[in-house]
Motif scaffolding. Sequence first.
Motif, PDB file in Angstrom:
ATOM      1  N   VAL A  30       0.833  -1.207   0.000  1.00 39.18           N
ATOM      2  CA  VAL A  30       0.000   0.000   0.000  1.00 39.18           C
ATOM      3  C   VAL A  30       0.867   1.256   0.000  1.00 39.18           C
ATOM      4  O   VAL A  30       0.611   2.203  -0.749  1.00 39.18           O
ATOM      5  N   ASN A  31       1.902   1.272   0.825  1.00 43.54           N
ATOM      6  CA  ASN A  31       2.791   2.446   0.878  1.00 43.54           C
ATOM      7  C   ASN A  31       3.514   2.665  -0.446  1.00 43.54           C
ATOM      8  O   ASN A  31       3.691   3.797  -0.887  1.00 43.54           O
ATOM      9  N   LYS A  32       3.943   1.562  -1.085  1.00 41.27           N
ATOM     10  CA  LYS A  32       4.618   1.663  -2.382  1.00 41.27           C
ATOM     11  C   LYS A  32       3.650   2.213  -3.434  1.00 41.27           C
ATOM     12  O   LYS A  32       4.008   3.086  -4.238  1.00 41.27           O
ATOM     13  N   ALA A  33       2.414   1.721  -3.423  1.00 39.66           N
ATOM     14  CA  ALA A  33       1.407   2.211  -4.374  1.00 39.66           C
ATOM     15  C   ALA A  33       1.086   3.681  -4.110  1.00 39.66           C
ATOM     16  O   ALA A  33       0.945   4.480  -5.040  1.00 39.66           O
ATOM     17  N   LEU A  34       0.976   4.042  -2.846  1.00 36.14           N
ATOM     18  CA  LEU A  34       0.705   5.426  -2.475  1.00 36.14           C
ATOM     19  C   LEU A  34       1.824   6.352  -2.945  1.00 36.14           C
ATOM     20  O   LEU A  34       1.573   7.435  -3.483  1.00 36.14           O
ATOM     21  N   LYS A  35       3.058   5.899  -2.776  1.00 35.48           N
ATOM     22  CA  LYS A  35       4.209   6.691  -3.223  1.00 35.48           C
ATOM     23  C   LYS A  35       4.177   6.858  -4.742  1.00 35.48           C
ATOM     24  O   LYS A  35       4.411   7.949  -5.263  1.00 35.48           O
ATOM     25  N   ALA A  36       3.864   5.776  -5.469  1.00 30.64           N
ATOM     26  CA  ALA A  36       3.804   5.844  -6.930  1.00 30.64           C
ATOM     27  C   ALA A  36       2.687   6.786  -7.389  1.00 30.64           C
ATOM     28  O   ALA A  36       2.875   7.589  -8.320  1.00 30.64           O
ATOM     29  N   GLN A  39       3.790  10.348  -6.832  1.00 29.85           N
ATOM     30  CA  GLN A  39       4.770  10.772  -7.836  1.00 29.85           C
ATOM     31  C   GLN A  39       4.073  11.087  -9.161  1.00 29.85           C
ATOM     32  O   GLN A  39       4.384  12.089  -9.816  1.00 29.85           O
ATOM     33  N   LEU A  40       3.134  10.234  -9.559  1.00 29.07           N
ATOM     34  CA  LEU A  40       2.391  10.488 -10.795  1.00 29.07           C
ATOM     35  C   LEU A  40       1.562  11.765 -10.684  1.00 29.07           C
ATOM     36  O   LEU A  40       1.482  12.543 -11.636  1.00 29.07           O
ATOM     37  N   ALA A  41       0.970  11.976  -9.520  1.00 32.77           N
ATOM     38  CA  ALA A  41       0.182  13.191  -9.315  1.00 32.77           C
ATOM     39  C   ALA A  41       1.072  14.432  -9.410  1.00 32.77           C
ATOM     40  O   ALA A  41       0.668  15.449  -9.991  1.00 32.77           O
ATOM     41  N   GLN A  42       2.275  14.357  -8.877  1.00 32.57           N
ATOM     42  CA  GLN A  42       3.196  15.489  -8.961  1.00 32.57           C
ATOM     43  C   GLN A  42       3.605  15.750 -10.408  1.00 32.57           C
ATOM     44  O   GLN A  42       3.674  16.900 -10.840  1.00 32.57           O
ATOM     45  N   LYS A  43       3.886  14.686 -11.167  1.00 36.81           N
ATOM     46  CA  LYS A  43       4.230  14.846 -12.585  1.00 36.81           C
ATOM     47  C   LYS A  43       3.058  15.444 -13.353  1.00 36.81           C
ATOM     48  O   LYS A  43       3.242  16.323 -14.202  1.00 36.81           O
ATOM     49  N   LEU A  44       1.854  14.967 -13.051  1.00 40.33           N
ATOM     50  CA  LEU A  44       0.664  15.508 -13.710  1.00 40.33           C
ATOM     51  C   LEU A  44       0.492  16.984 -13.375  1.00 40.33           C
ATOM     52  O   LEU A  44       0.193  17.800 -14.258  1.00 40.33           O
TER      53      LEU A  44
END
Length: 117
Positions: A30-36, A39-44
């Motif tokens: 869950v933490n790994k998915a949350l981090k990913a 990161q995608l939200a920041q790139k977006l």
Amino acid sequence: MGYLTLTVSKVFADFPGIAAKICSKIDGVVNKALKAVNQLAQKLKTKVTQVMDFLAAKVDQALAAVQNFYTKLISSLGNLLIATFLDVLARMGGRSARRRSVHSVIWKARCGNICSE
């Protein structure tokens, strides 16, 4: 504690060590998915900001073109009115000295008293 870890804890209530390991693995995933996702939200967010900046620049360019058009239009209309006024004044029998005087007054008004006669 999430729904899945709560369920695992209840199912493996008699084996707390196994439940803890499974819950730990679930939390890690869950933490790994949350981090990913973060990161995608920041790139977006970065890309959307770039697109918005690009569009804002294009809108600024369009507005500058419109402003330039209207500035030239108003200036042309002003010049036409001045020429018409001077022509009417000349037809009314105005002397050349009077014409020059009116012309210099108009130029002073348009230039903000910066221009000299």
